[in-house]
Write an enzyme that holds these catalytic residues in place. Structure first.
Site, PDB file in Angstrom:
ATOM      1  N   ASP A  13       4.346   3.530   8.387  1.00 58.41           N
ATOM      2  CA  ASP A  13       3.211   3.881   7.586  1.00 58.41           C
ATOM      3  C   ASP A  13       3.480   4.010   5.936  1.00 58.41           C
ATOM      4  OD1 ASP A  13       0.305   6.079   7.148  1.00 58.41           O
ATOM      5  OD2 ASP A  13       1.946   6.575   6.241  1.00 58.41           O
ATOM      6  N   SER A  14       2.982   3.482   5.086  1.00 63.64           N
ATOM      7  CA  SER A  14       2.978   3.709   3.542  1.00 63.64           C
ATOM      8  C   SER A  14       3.362   4.021   3.255  1.00 63.64           C
ATOM      9  CB  SER A  14       1.047   2.989   3.191  1.00 63.64           C
ATOM     10  OG  SER A  14       0.756   3.993   3.192  1.00 63.64           O
ATOM     11  N   CYS A  76      -0.813   3.947   9.806  1.00 62.63           N
ATOM     12  CA  CYS A  76      -1.817   4.040   8.108  1.00 62.63           C
ATOM     13  C   CYS A  76      -3.298   3.233   8.403  1.00 62.63           C
ATOM     14  CB  CYS A  76      -0.685   3.181   7.405  1.00 62.63           C
ATOM     15  SG  CYS A  76      -1.793   3.053   6.065  1.00 62.63           S
ATOM     16  N   GLU A 161      -0.392  14.119  -2.184  1.00 63.24           N
ATOM     17  CA  GLU A 161       0.619  13.477  -2.502  1.00 63.24           C
ATOM     18  C   GLU A 161       1.979  14.349  -3.323  1.00 63.24           C
ATOM     19  OE1 GLU A 161       2.323   9.599  -1.761  1.00 63.24           O
ATOM     20  OE2 GLU A 161       1.785  10.266   0.302  1.00 63.24           O
ATOM     21  N   CYS A 195      -8.272   8.489   7.145  1.00 61.71           N
ATOM     22  CA  CYS A 195      -7.015   8.931   6.487  1.00 61.71           C
ATOM     23  C   CYS A 195      -6.175   9.669   7.244  1.00 61.71           C
ATOM     24  CB  CYS A 195      -7.035   8.929   5.104  1.00 61.71           C
ATOM     25  SG  CYS A 195      -5.460   9.033   3.922  1.00 61.71           S
ATOM     26  N   HIS A 197      -3.310  11.242   5.999  1.00 58.08           N
ATOM     27  CA  HIS A 197      -2.986  12.557   5.036  1.00 58.08           C
ATOM     28  C   HIS A 197      -4.487  13.472   4.839  1.00 58.08           C
ATOM     29  CE1 HIS A 197      -0.272   9.346   3.051  1.00 58.08           C
ATOM     30  NE2 HIS A 197      -0.377  10.694   2.121  1.00 58.08           N
TER      31      HIS A 197
END
Length: 276
Positions: A13-14, A76, A161, A195, A197
């Site tokens: 993942d990024s 991702c 984040e 996504c 996240h």
């Protein structure tokens, strides 16, 4: 360098988002070894060009191959949208014909039509994922009668984040983007969280979603798809070592990674640094 006898399933993942998928992999397939790589030094990918995302993704995938992984999951959405197909079709036959790279978009698009009664589906994702049109294109292959509407949510990843996902400020952006999506079509009855996240925002997302709308998170779906893939490919399954271990690597500060990763993975993480 990984012990070459060990052949973990690579998860790339990024940044941190793929940990929400890894959590589901470990839950559904606990017997396998896993190696997670977060390219935190170069995150976010969502705002970068196709070429840059492709170069970064290929570099990380090749590192995972070098570390013993025969099978890599690109966990991702942006990298799956912008790089996966090129890597599968152009690079794998040349650099690693016996290895495989899977993504997160196809497993979700293969099942979405089963959830929607109205055949009107929404996608919430990063700007990069939305711009790529990967979701509408993939859904059209499996469910040509499904109408797809997308909404980019540029602030959602930074909110998570920066540990602001529980704040009142997060409500403003989540409500705004959900209203923007639903304004595009009144018949939307299923929404894909495009996504990895976004599961951390699930409580706030549900707060602003009408009750009749089904919300699809990728973790469980992709984990089931991985399990099915391994059943269909016994030779690859036999190549994946089974010791129940998990190794974490980051291209940035291990201290920062470990602190934030625990939020996504749900338990304490101890990472090692990987210099690209």
């Amino acid at each position: 360098m990984q012990n070459q006898a060990k052949k973990p399933i690579g998860v790339f993942d990024s940044g941190y988002g793929g940990l929400t998928l890894l959590k589901e992999f470990v839950k559904q397939l606990p017997e396998y070894d896993y190696l997670y790589l977060g390219d935190n030094a170069r995150t976010p990918y969502g705002t970068r060009s196709f070429e840059t995302v492709y170069e970064f993704t290929l570099e990380c995938v090749e590192h995972l191959f070098a570390m013993g992984c025969e099978l890599v999951v690109v966990a991702c959405n942006t990298a799956s949208a912008k790089a996966l197909r090129t890597i599968q079709q152009k690079d794998l036959p040349l650099v690693a014909p016996d290895k495989r790279v899977l993504g997160v978009i196809r497993p979700t698009t293969e099942v979405v039509g089963k959830y929607s009664k109205t055949k009107h589906v929404g996608v919430l994702g990063t700007k990069g994922t939305v711009t790529s049109d990967s979701y509408p294109m993939e859904i059209a292959k499996f469910f040509p009668d499904v109408n797809v509407f997308q909404q980019a949510c540029p602030m959602w990843v930074p909110l998570v984040e920066n540990n602001e996902h529980e704040s009142e400020g997060a409500d403003y952006f989540i409500k705004k983007n959900i209203e923007q999506l639903l304004a595009k079509d009144k018949q939307i009855d299923t929404i894909i969280l495009g996504c990895t996240h976004y599961p951390l925002l699930i409580n706030k997302i549900k707060k602003y979603l009408p009750q009749h709308i089904t919300l699809l998170c990728q973790g469980e779906i992709v984990a089931q798809s991985l399990a099915e893939y391994l059943k269909r490919h016994p030779a690859m399954e036999a190549n994946c070592s089974k010791g129940g271990t998990i190794d974490f690597y980051t291209t940035d500060s291990t201290e920062n990674f470990d602190k934030a990763a625990a939020l996504f993975f749900g338990k304490t993480v101890q990472s090692k640094h990987l210099a690209l």
